[in-house]
Design a protein around this motif. Structure first.
Motif, PDB file in Angstrom:
ATOM      1  N   ASN A 309     -75.766 -48.566  -7.467  1.00 29.05           N
ATOM      2  CA  ASN A 309     -76.604 -47.697  -7.736  1.00 29.05           C
ATOM      3  C   ASN A 309     -78.179 -48.358  -7.325  1.00 29.05           C
ATOM      4  OD1 ASN A 309     -78.652 -46.046  -8.634  1.00 29.05           O
ATOM      5  ND2 ASN A 309     -77.779 -45.746 -10.871  1.00 29.05           N
ATOM      6  N   PRO A 310     -78.853 -47.586  -6.023  1.00 21.27           N
ATOM      7  CA  PRO A 310     -80.237 -48.276  -5.904  1.00 21.27           C
ATOM      8  C   PRO A 310     -81.026 -48.283  -7.273  1.00 21.27           C
ATOM      9  CG  PRO A 310     -79.770 -46.033  -4.842  1.00 21.27           C
ATOM     10  CD  PRO A 310     -78.587 -46.519  -5.659  1.00 21.27           C
ATOM     11  N   LEU A 311     -81.145 -46.939  -8.124  1.00 23.22           N
ATOM     12  CA  LEU A 311     -82.021 -46.917  -9.030  1.00 23.22           C
ATOM     13  C   LEU A 311     -81.857 -48.374 -10.039  1.00 23.22           C
ATOM     14  CD1 LEU A 311     -81.621 -43.496 -10.235  1.00 23.22           C
ATOM     15  CD2 LEU A 311     -83.347 -44.577  -8.722  1.00 23.22           C
ATOM     16  N   SER A 312     -80.634 -49.190 -10.010  1.00 25.06           N
ATOM     17  CA  SER A 312     -80.679 -50.519 -10.811  1.00 25.06           C
ATOM     18  C   SER A 312     -81.144 -51.846 -10.050  1.00 25.06           C
ATOM     19  CB  SER A 312     -79.079 -50.796 -11.283  1.00 25.06           C
ATOM     20  OG  SER A 312     -78.393 -51.093  -9.762  1.00 25.06           O
ATOM     21  N   ARG A 313     -81.734 -51.371  -8.853  1.00 22.94           N
ATOM     22  CA  ARG A 313     -82.539 -52.664  -8.415  1.00 22.94           C
ATOM     23  C   ARG A 313     -84.113 -52.679  -8.505  1.00 22.94           C
ATOM     24  NH1 ARG A 313     -78.702 -51.860  -3.563  1.00 22.94           N
ATOM     25  NH2 ARG A 313     -77.400 -53.952  -3.121  1.00 22.94           N
ATOM     26  N   TYR A 314     -84.610 -53.733  -8.744  1.00 29.01           N
ATOM     27  CA  TYR A 314     -85.860 -54.070  -9.218  1.00 29.01           C
ATOM     28  C   TYR A 314     -86.261 -55.003  -8.168  1.00 29.01           C
ATOM     29  CZ  TYR A 314     -84.669 -50.845 -12.607  1.00 29.01           C
ATOM     30  OH  TYR A 314     -84.180 -49.615 -13.649  1.00 29.01           O
ATOM     31  N   ARG A 315     -87.821 -55.183  -8.298  1.00 33.36           N
ATOM     32  CA  ARG A 315     -88.459 -56.570  -7.724  1.00 33.36           C
ATOM     33  C   ARG A 315     -89.246 -56.993  -8.918  1.00 33.36           C
ATOM     34  NH1 ARG A 315     -90.981 -54.890  -1.745  1.00 33.36           N
ATOM     35  NH2 ARG A 315     -88.996 -53.719  -0.952  1.00 33.36           N
ATOM     36  N   SER A 332     -87.269 -50.474  -6.304  1.00 34.27           N
ATOM     37  CA  SER A 332     -86.673 -50.992  -5.154  1.00 34.27           C
ATOM     38  C   SER A 332     -87.297 -50.567  -4.127  1.00 34.27           C
ATOM     39  CB  SER A 332     -85.194 -50.535  -5.038  1.00 34.27           C
ATOM     40  OG  SER A 332     -85.244 -49.064  -4.870  1.00 34.27           O
ATOM     41  N   GLN A 333     -88.347 -50.148  -4.062  1.00 34.46           N
ATOM     42  CA  GLN A 333     -89.311 -49.520  -2.980  1.00 34.46           C
ATOM     43  C   GLN A 333     -90.593 -50.388  -3.032  1.00 34.46           C
ATOM     44  OE1 GLN A 333     -87.972 -48.004  -0.556  1.00 34.46           O
ATOM     45  NE2 GLN A 333     -86.052 -47.687  -1.772  1.00 34.46           N
ATOM     46  N   GLY A 334     -90.674 -51.120  -4.069  1.00 34.59           N
ATOM     47  CA  GLY A 334     -91.955 -51.986  -4.094  1.00 34.59           C
ATOM     48  C   GLY A 334     -93.151 -51.408  -4.760  1.00 34.59           C
ATOM     49  N   GLN A 335     -92.700 -50.135  -5.626  1.00 36.90           N
ATOM     50  CA  GLN A 335     -93.811 -49.259  -6.421  1.00 36.90           C
ATOM     51  C   GLN A 335     -93.780 -49.678  -7.869  1.00 36.90           C
ATOM     52  OE1 GLN A 335     -96.113 -47.468  -4.688  1.00 36.90           O
ATOM     53  NE2 GLN A 335     -94.992 -47.845  -2.795  1.00 36.90           N
ATOM     54  N   PRO A 336     -95.112 -49.819  -8.351  1.00 42.99           N
ATOM     55  CA  PRO A 336     -94.836 -50.103  -9.905  1.00 42.99           C
ATOM     56  C   PRO A 336     -94.022 -49.238 -10.779  1.00 42.99           C
ATOM     57  CG  PRO A 336     -97.152 -50.062  -9.072  1.00 42.99           C
ATOM     58  CD  PRO A 336     -96.275 -49.517  -7.920  1.00 42.99           C
ATOM     59  N   ASP A 337     -93.474 -49.832 -11.817  1.00 37.10           N
ATOM     60  CA  ASP A 337     -92.306 -49.030 -12.446  1.00 37.10           C
ATOM     61  C   ASP A 337     -92.627 -49.223 -13.815  1.00 37.10           C
ATOM     62  OD1 ASP A 337     -90.127 -48.195 -13.635  1.00 37.10           O
ATOM     63  OD2 ASP A 337     -88.787 -48.860 -12.079  1.00 37.10           O
ATOM     64  N   ASN A 338     -92.619 -48.167 -14.701  1.00 37.55           N
ATOM     65  CA  ASN A 338     -92.982 -48.075 -16.216  1.00 37.55           C
ATOM     66  C   ASN A 338     -91.673 -47.502 -16.864  1.00 37.55           C
ATOM     67  OD1 ASN A 338     -94.353 -48.971 -18.328  1.00 37.55           O
ATOM     68  ND2 ASN A 338     -95.354 -46.749 -18.542  1.00 37.55           N
ATOM     69  N   SER A 339     -90.673 -47.184 -16.068  1.00 29.19           N
ATOM     70  CA  SER A 339     -89.468 -46.682 -16.752  1.00 29.19           C
ATOM     71  C   SER A 339     -89.008 -47.509 -18.025  1.00 29.19           C
ATOM     72  CB  SER A 339     -88.374 -46.457 -15.855  1.00 29.19           C
ATOM     73  OG  SER A 339     -87.869 -47.894 -15.273  1.00 29.19           O
TER      74      SER A 339
END
Length: 355
Positions: A309-315, A332-339
């Motif tokens: 699942n690509p949603l489980s990938r993070y930087r 995974s796209q290098g955007q800030p994540d606040n999930s």
């Protein structure tokens, strides 16, 4: 407090025995994110035996703030420590050390579930430390007849990461543990399940000691060095409130990079790749509690047909912030994540970095 084993209990050779149980250990249904994953080719370098480590060419010498102990004049290995985290430093290259480290695990009865030279990562399969079994009258009397019926109710797995530095290689070793717990009425069905237990820093230290010995260090010198690396005061880490998931570490970026890497190794993440020059860990994370609610999750872990699942990938991005360090989570796209998952990642890292 992390782990229940005392280092003094592990220094004798009969306190660790994974060889005798190696052939008896059955495959386990394990917590999420502890199995090999399909690689994302975007993160892989083009060539080289341990080429992902070539990304680390910008790494400097170990910071003076870390404790370093020379083992003896003839050895090229030393140990460094920050809090409960220890790692080895060698003047040899990852290419030279890789086959030696692999043989170290094979000689101790482990099988390797993961071998990724291009990322400098190898991981053992789950194994049982048979030395923990009780040495009681029944077992001594019947011996091998019923020995296979005995179980410690625990399994161990170790991960080693070889990371290139300007002066050679840094070797990071981390432990993951499982324990068997009762899930039903023992009288009725006696059903059990395997759940995660806390990594054992003392067991990590003992395995690092044995790895040093296998790399040519005298046993007395290796054990003296490990005992001499007293734990310094650990820099604090805290959550940063804002529009993206992030934390601050009161430490230099060089030391924070090492500490974050070990925290990821211990914390149930899968580090698919890393770029030390850019300060990025490419990881996969699945919340174990949420995954456990899915009855089919564990079965799918062992199926190669299921796509990642690509949603489980993070930087995980490590950047300097004045005299401190900022660690932020991106998607995974290098955007800030606040999930919610990103916030859980930050909370897990803060907890690991306290130790």
């Amino acid at each position: 407090m992390r782990g229940c084993s005392a280092l003094s209990d592990l220094t004798s050779g009969d306190r660790i025995d994974y060889r005798s149980g190696a052939a008896k250990t059955n495959p386990l249904e394990v917590p999420p994110d502890l199995t090999p994953l399909a690689k994302d080719s975007r993160y892989l370098p083009q060539a080289g035996a341990i080429s992902a480590n070539a990304l680390q060419q910008g790494a400097g010498k170990p910071a003076n703030a870390s404790q370093s102990v020379a083992l003896n004049q003839s050895s090229d290995v030393r140990i460094e420590r920050s809090g409960s985290q220890r790692w080895l430093v060698s003047s040899r290259t990852p290419e030279q050390l890789w086959p030696l480290v692999k043989q170290f695990w094979l000689d101790r009865g482990f099988t390797l579930s993961t071998e990724t030279p291009e990322a400098g990562v190898m991981e053992t399969d789950w194994a049982e430390n048979r030395a923990k079994l009780p040495n009681d009258l029944i077992r001594n009397t019947l011996g091998r007849l019923i020995d296979s019926l005995y179980s410690t109710g625990e399994r161990d797995k170790f991960r080693v990461r070889l990371e290139r530095s300007k002066t050679g290689t840094e070797i990071y070793l981390s432990h993951k543990g499982l324990e068997e717990v009762l899930t039903g009425d023992r009288v009725r069905d006696g059903s059990t399940a395997w759940t995660q237990r806390a990594p054992d820093a003392n067991l990590e230290a003992e395995m690092l000691t044995r790895l040093m010995i296998s790399l040519g260090v005298r046993e007395e010198a290796a054990r003296t060095a490990v005992a001499a690396t007293t734990a310094p005061v650990v820099a604090k880490a805290r959550v940063i409130a804002g529009d993206s998931a992030a934390l601050q570490v009161d430490d230099t970026i060089e030391r924070a990079w090492r500490r974050v890497g070990l925290a990821l190794d211990r914390g149930g993440f899968t580090v698919e790749d890393r770029d030390r020059a850019q300060g990025i860990y490419f990881v996969r994370f699945v919340d174990a509690k949420e995954a456990a609610k899915d009855d089919g999750f564990f079965a799918r872990l062992f199926s190669s047909k299921d796509a990642v699942n690509p949603l489980s990938r993070y930087r995980i991005v490590v950047t300097a912030d004045g005299s401190n360090t900022r660690v932020s989570v991106q998607n995974s796209q290098g955007q800030p994540d606040n999930s919610a998952n990103a916030q859980k990642i930050v909370a897990l890292l803060v907890e690991e970095l306290k130790l």
